[in-house]
Structure formats: C-alpha cells, structure tokens
Design a protein around this motif. Structure first.
Motif, short mmCIF file in Angstrom:
data_model
loop_
_atom_site.label_atom_id
_atom_site.label_comp_id
_atom_site.label_asym_id
_atom_site.label_seq_id
_atom_site.Cartn_x
_atom_site.Cartn_y
_atom_site.Cartn_z
N ARG A 91 0.85 -1.19 0.00
CA ARG A 91 0.00 0.00 0.00
C ARG A 91 0.88 1.23 0.00
O ARG A 91 1.99 1.22 0.55
N GLU A 92 0.38 2.31 -0.57
CA GLU A 92 1.16 3.55 -0.59
C GLU A 92 1.08 4.26 0.75
O GLU A 92 0.02 4.34 1.38
N ALA A 93 2.21 4.78 1.21
CA ALA A 93 2.27 5.56 2.44
C ALA A 93 3.27 6.68 2.25
O ALA A 93 4.26 6.53 1.53
N ALA A 94 3.03 7.81 2.88
CA ALA A 94 3.93 8.97 2.81
C ALA A 94 4.75 9.03 4.09
O ALA A 94 4.20 8.97 5.19
N ILE A 95 6.08 9.15 3.95
CA ILE A 95 6.93 9.26 5.14
C ILE A 95 7.58 10.63 5.26
O ILE A 95 8.24 10.93 6.26
N SER A 96 7.42 11.48 4.23
CA SER A 96 7.81 12.88 4.32
C SER A 96 6.98 13.63 3.30
O SER A 96 6.16 13.03 2.59
N SER A 97 7.17 14.94 3.21
CA SER A 97 6.29 15.74 2.35
C SER A 97 6.39 15.36 0.89
O SER A 97 5.44 15.53 0.12
N HIS A 98 7.54 14.83 0.44
CA HIS A 98 7.71 14.48 -0.97
C HIS A 98 8.32 13.09 -1.15
O HIS A 98 8.99 12.84 -2.14
N THR B 47 15.78 18.15 -0.82
CA THR B 47 15.74 18.04 0.63
C THR B 47 14.30 17.95 1.16
O THR B 47 14.10 17.59 2.32
N SER B 48 13.32 18.27 0.32
CA SER B 48 11.93 18.14 0.78
C SER B 48 11.52 16.68 0.96
O SER B 48 10.46 16.40 1.50
N MET B 49 12.37 15.76 0.51
CA MET B 49 12.14 14.34 0.73
C MET B 49 12.63 13.88 2.10
O MET B 49 12.35 12.76 2.53
N PHE C 273 18.41 13.55 2.25
CA PHE C 273 18.82 13.40 0.86
C PHE C 273 19.59 14.67 0.49
O PHE C 273 19.00 15.70 0.17
N GLU C 274 20.91 14.59 0.58
CA GLU C 274 21.75 15.79 0.50
C GLU C 274 22.64 15.84 -0.73
O GLU C 274 23.38 16.80 -0.90
#
Length: 306
Positions: free
Chosen positions: A9-16, A51-53, A106-107
C-alpha cells in the motif's frame, strides 16, 4: 500453497517521499521478527528541492532498523552522534533498544542525475531480554555480506543465515534476510532453516504452483512449507523470515512487548528524554496526537516513519 498474499500500500513518510508499505498488515503483523517493511522507489522523479524528501529526526524503541539501498544514497544521523552515508549494497543496522532518534536526509544534489533512488527499510523486533539495551549503530560494507551465485541466480545475505551462508551482522534472534536476483526461468527453493518465511518481489514476476505473482507483492508461506519459485522474467526479490518472538505492539515508530512501555516512550519523546541527533537538532517530527491502540485493534495507530 502460500498462507497469505500481501499487496503493498502507498504511504507517505515525508512531504515528498512516498513508499510501498508491506508490513505491518492487518492479517499478518510479523514474519519471524520482521514487523515492518517499506520499499521506496524506484524513482528518478524528484522535487526541485530534493531536501523536501528528508525524513526529519524521529524516535524508536524496541527494534532494529535495517536499511538497504539498490540505488542512490541517504545520509543517516542519530542521537549517538553517528553520521553515515549509505550507498547501494551496504546495510545500515541501527538498534534502538531503550531509545534512539535519527534522521534520513537526501543531501546529494547529483542524486537526480545518478540513476534515481530505490531503497528498502525493515524493522526487526527485539527479544524481551534486549528491548531495553543501549542503542547501537553499525554500517556494513558489501564485502562483509557474502554473495552466492549459480546458473541464473545471484543472492546476497544481508543478515542471519540461510542456504549455508552466514555473516557477521549482529542479530538478536534467529532470522535471515536476502537480496536475490533471478534470470528468466531460474528456480530457487525456499530456505528451510527457519519456520516463518516470506518473499517480497521488488521487480519482475514469479511463478509458484502455476500462479504468477508480481512486483509489490509479498508471498507469506505457511510454517515449514516447502516451495520452489521460478522467475517468469528477470526478477529481483527479498526473502526474509525467522523465528517468532511472540506478541508485539506497534504505535507510530515504537515497538514493544508492553503497551505501558510504549506509553512511556510517547512521554519520553514529548519531554525530550529521547534526545535529538547532535548534528541534526534544529527540527524534528512531533508526536502524533492519536490515542494508543494495540496491534490487534481495528483502528490503526499513526503511520510509522522510516
């Protein structure tokens, strides 16, 4: 025949950053000691601000997080002061024990041009005897993880023991975790060393007893079941399992054999008793405002983070 098929199933762990979530599942909370599994990617479609990830600092207790990359890189920072960039083929093994916080950033600005990102993170529940152990972190390099090859078969042992392979990755209970690549037509038997076993297909198609299973599906097998799978196309998969630990409760990022201990962890995060990473302490994920529900409840707890 398989005991259960789990569709991711799809889940979001940060804004992007969205992932395919496989475990926990209502009909099957754990496979051996594995209580959580997320699959991020494959993706090369990144936001303009990569970095929005980022997954901001957040806490864990009672588990080990196991991070494994197919492509890309991620920077891990934790409250022990560890800062570690993980690359494909490596393993980040963080044991939370009595409490730790960490972030995943993610840098690398060139990540967008380096073939994308694909990673897996699993959580391994801890035996009661070490649930309150001191937190630790270890990064294992590819040359520490044995590889086996045969006609049409490649496999890397990430942790534990299976197919006669062993490595020095520290585990707290009997388990195994493998990355396997099969060429079209290749066959592999399910390992027999452990009673609970599952296959998660990251890419491709497998045939089992005349039925086809595809990427994004986990095949959970009955205890001690013998089975042979065949790749219908070039296929990549993870095989995992081990011995059951008994009932575990999961709420957000906390795992424990005790509901009361999870309540304590919630308070510890709210009051700062679980400290932030010293080199990533300017922001964090606040505790979700959602009352505790045990793992057997029909009302799910807040979505975990990686």
């Amino acid at each position: 025949m398989p005991e259960l098929i789990i569709d991711a199933r799809e889940a979001a762990i940060s804004s992007h950053l969205s992932v395919k979530r496989i475990l926990p599942f209502r009909q099957r909370r754990m496979v051996g000691p594995f209580i959580f599994m997320d699959h991020a990617g494959p993706t090369s479609n990144f936001p303009s601000e990569i970095t929005s990830m980022d997954v901001l600092p957040h806490p864990h207790i009672g588990l080990s997080t196991v991070t494994y990359l197919f492509s890309g890189n991620v920077t891990h920072r934790d409250s022990l002061g560890v800062e570690q960039i993980i690359h494909p083929g490596e393993v980040n093994w963080m044991t939370a024990g009595k409490g730790i916080s960490h972030s995943e950033r993610f840098e690398d600005p060139e990540l967008l041009e380096k073939g994308g990102l694909e990673m897996l993170q699993t959580w391994v529940a801890l035996p009661e005897s070490v649930e309150e152990s001191d937190p630790t972190f270890v990064n294992y390099k590819p040359d520490q993880l044995p590889v086996y090859t045969d006609t049409g078969v490649w496999m890397r042992l990430i942790a534990g023991n299976a197919y006669g392979l062993k490595n020095d990755v520290s585990v707290y209970s009997p388990l195994f975790y493998l990355h396997v690549i099969l060429e079209t037509g290749a066959k592999i038997d399910l390992p027999g060393e452990h009673s609970e076993r599952a296959i998660y297909i990251t890419n491709g198609n497998l045939e089992l007893s005349g039925r086809t299973y595809s990427n994004g599906q986990m095949i959970v097998f009955s205890k001690n079941e013998a089975a042979t799978v065949r790749a219908k196309t070039n296929t990549e998969l993870m095989i995992l399992g081990g011995e059951p630990l008994g009932e575990r409760f999961i709420w957000w990022n906390f795992v424990s054999s005790s509901k009361e201990r999870i309540e304590q962890a919630k308070n510890d995060w709210k009051t700062g008793k679980i400290i932030l990473p010293p080199n990533d302490n300017k922001e964090f994920v606040p505790l979700p405002e959602n009352r505790f529900k045990p793992a057997s409840s029909d009302v799910p707890p807040p979505e975990p983070l990686s």
